[in-house]
Design a protein around this motif. Structure first.
Motif, PDB file in Angstrom:
ATOM      1  N   TYR A 188      -1.798  29.381  40.248  1.00  0.00           N
ATOM      2  CA  TYR A 188      -1.117  28.954  39.024  1.00  0.00           C
ATOM      3  C   TYR A 188      -0.101  29.987  38.543  1.00  0.00           C
ATOM      4  O   TYR A 188       1.001  29.623  38.095  1.00  0.00           O
ATOM      5  N   LEU A 189      -0.450  31.271  38.620  1.00  0.00           N
ATOM      6  CA  LEU A 189       0.453  32.299  38.109  1.00  0.00           C
ATOM      7  C   LEU A 189       1.779  32.322  38.865  1.00  0.00           C
ATOM      8  O   LEU A 189       2.819  32.656  38.293  1.00  0.00           O
ATOM      9  N   PHE A 190       1.751  31.971  40.150  1.00  0.00           N
ATOM     10  CA  PHE A 190       2.969  32.007  40.962  1.00  0.00           C
ATOM     11  C   PHE A 190       3.541  30.615  41.253  1.00  0.00           C
ATOM     12  O   PHE A 190       4.475  30.491  42.046  1.00  0.00           O
ATOM     13  N   SER A 191       3.005  29.579  40.609  1.00  0.00           N
ATOM     14  CA  SER A 191       3.415  28.209  40.926  1.00  0.00           C
ATOM     15  C   SER A 191       4.594  27.722  40.092  1.00  0.00           C
ATOM     16  O   SER A 191       5.263  26.757  40.472  1.00  0.00           O
ATOM     17  N   GLY A 192       4.819  28.327  38.949  1.00  0.00           N
ATOM     18  CA  GLY A 192       5.795  27.809  38.002  1.00  0.00           C
ATOM     19  C   GLY A 192       5.235  26.755  37.070  1.00  0.00           C
ATOM     20  O   GLY A 192       5.920  26.325  36.125  1.00  0.00           O
ATOM     21  N   VAL A 193       3.988  26.314  37.283  1.00  0.00           N
ATOM     22  CA  VAL A 193       3.382  25.294  36.424  1.00  0.00           C
ATOM     23  C   VAL A 193       3.320  25.780  34.978  1.00  0.00           C
ATOM     24  O   VAL A 193       3.651  25.045  34.036  1.00  0.00           O
ATOM     25  N   LEU A 194       2.917  27.036  34.793  1.00  0.00           N
ATOM     26  CA  LEU A 194       2.772  27.558  33.434  1.00  0.00           C
ATOM     27  C   LEU A 194       4.110  27.861  32.792  1.00  0.00           C
ATOM     28  O   LEU A 194       4.197  27.984  31.566  1.00  0.00           O
ATOM     29  N   VAL A 195       5.146  27.977  33.606  1.00  0.00           N
ATOM     30  CA  VAL A 195       6.509  28.124  33.083  1.00  0.00           C
ATOM     31  C   VAL A 195       7.004  26.768  32.584  1.00  0.00           C
ATOM     32  O   VAL A 195       7.558  26.654  31.479  1.00  0.00           O
ATOM     33  N   ARG A 196       6.792  25.727  33.379  1.00  0.00           N
ATOM     34  CA  ARG A 196       7.269  24.386  33.026  1.00  0.00           C
ATOM     35  C   ARG A 196       6.476  23.756  31.893  1.00  0.00           C
ATOM     36  O   ARG A 196       6.991  22.927  31.149  1.00  0.00           O
ATOM     37  N   PHE A 197       5.201  24.165  31.763  1.00  0.00           N
ATOM     38  CA  PHE A 197       4.329  23.580  30.739  1.00  0.00           C
ATOM     39  C   PHE A 197       3.747  24.708  29.887  1.00  0.00           C
ATOM     40  O   PHE A 197       2.582  25.089  30.036  1.00  0.00           O
ATOM     41  N   PRO A 198       4.533  25.246  28.975  1.00  0.00           N
ATOM     42  CA  PRO A 198       4.146  26.475  28.276  1.00  0.00           C
ATOM     43  C   PRO A 198       3.008  26.312  27.274  1.00  0.00           C
ATOM     44  O   PRO A 198       2.463  27.315  26.811  1.00  0.00           O
TER      45      PRO A 198
END
Length: 398
Positions: A266-276
């Motif tokens: 998750y940390l390197f997936s961009g998921v947490l960037v796209r869904f803050p």
């Protein structure tokens, strides 16, 4: 220094499903093809290489089973262990009558929570497995979808319904169809559900990875509804192992490894960037591993991002997203508590793991106090209940 322990909100417990669940909650047209309860003898029961080996035997000890399509699923003493001496928590079949009643009866569970200094409890399933793999593996997906919905109806209306908010609903999704999953999240969120269980590593279940974008509608609806994505150890249907013939104690000792691998994903997936505003919770993974994992992730981001595929995907150090959006939990982890400044005083929650072998029942207050001794009252409050209330949007303190 904290002088007494606030009443605990446990973010990881378990429920043994009552025999009437699907007969009561599954629509009549599906009942013959749905899960059937059965009491019958059990034969071989072993745990080898992270997998159970099970057989039925009419001459064996009486055991409560679920029979569903070609699946024969027995309840085992190690998953309904409370009330037994430590050396009796074995791989043997068990009936509900032999279990402590709080395993499957909500009124008795509330009484056991009172005995155990626990106010609130979030419970993972047993027969459906930790994120509903049982139904995802079924052949007839029409019936499987009905089973997911029936389980969720039972969870919300019966298991949690009369608890005054103390039993916190945790729902399943149909893992095999992301659009159906979105519908189920919305259906449950409309009746106040704020927690869903999901696989820590979906590819281990033969599902798309979080890097593909396939799950983005699921993450989006969880963000929009404030639904926390809870990932229990073992929700990838396999436990970390070294040698395939190692004793089960090896898998038990390494159980945090999948949580650590998942968090890196998750940390390197961009998921947490796209869904803050998306919130992730790692269940039963403990937390002593978190400080080094974050240090290594930030070092890789700083030193290796040019070739590591994340230069344009993850704009800030990965630990940024952990502190903003991820929760861990613990029940026996003094190393994690000693590292709390790095783990995050706002990121750690507590669990009792009732009724599994690891459960701290009925000594949870004593064990928790031993862990938090010396911490200030505000931090103790956060660990024991405050962070769980904030994570799940609970009304218990309002």
């Amino acid at each position: 220094m904290a002088s007494e322990l606030p009443r605990i909100i446990s973010v990881d417990d378990h429920v043994i499903e009552p025999a009437h669940l699907f007969e009561t909650w599954l629509p009549a047209r599906y009942r013959e093809r749905g899960p059937q309860p059965l009491t019958a003898g059990i034969g071989e029961l072993a745990y080898v290489g992270g997998k159970y080996q099970i057989s039925m035997d009419p001459e064996g000890p009486a055991t409560d089973w679920w029979i569903y399509e070609d699946l024969k699923f027995p309840y085992k003493r190690n998953i309904a262990a409370v009330g037994f001496d430590r050396d009796e928590m074995t791989l043997e079949g068990i009936t509900r009558e032999q279990m402590r009643r709080g395993c499957w009866d909500p009124e008795a569970r509330l009484a056991d929570m009172d005995l155990n200094h626990v106010e609130g409890s979030l419970c993972f399933p047993t027969f459906p497995r930790f994120c509903g793999q049982t139904f995802a593996e079924a052949h007839d997906k029409e019936v499987a979808l009905a089973c997911v919905r029936a389980y969720n109806d039972w969870m919300v209306e019966e298991w949690c319904g009369d608890s005054g908010g103390r039993l916190i609903p945790l729902c399943l999704i149909p893992l095999w169809d992301v659009e159906l999953a979105v519908e189920e999240i919305r259906r449950n969120a409309a009746r106040g559900v704020r927690a869903v269980t999901f696989s820590e590593i979906p590819t281990h279940l033969g599902l798309p990875s979080i890097h593909t974008g396939y799950w983005d509608p699921f993450f989006a609806v969880c963000q929009d509804t404030g639904t926390v994505v809870n990932m229990h150890i073992g929700s990838s249907s396999q436990m970390p192992a070294a040698s395939p013939d190692a004793p089960p104690a090896v898998q038990a000792s390494l159980s945090f490894n999948n949580a650590m691998a998942s968090m890196m994903d998750y940390l390197f997936s961009g998921v947490l960037v796209r869904f803050p505003q998306l919130k992730l919770a790692y269940s039963e993974g403990q937390m002593g591993w978190v400080p080094y994992a974050l240090e290594r992730a930030d070092d890789v981001w700083a030193e290796h991002r040019a070739w590591g595929g994340v230069r344009d995907l993850v704009p800030e150090p990965p630990s940024t997203y952990y502190y903003r959006q991820i929760y861990c939990c613990f029940f026996r982890d003094k190393h994690g508590v000693a590292s709390l400044d790095v783990v995050g005083r706002d990121n750690a929650t507590f669990e009792t793991d009732y009724p599994h072998v690891d459960s701290t029942f009925p000594h949870t207050e004593e064990i928790a106090l031993d862990h938090v001794r010396g911490l200030d009252e505000e931090t103790v409050y956060k660990l024991m209940r405050g962070n769980a209330i904030r994570m799940l949007g609970l009304d218990l303190d309002r």
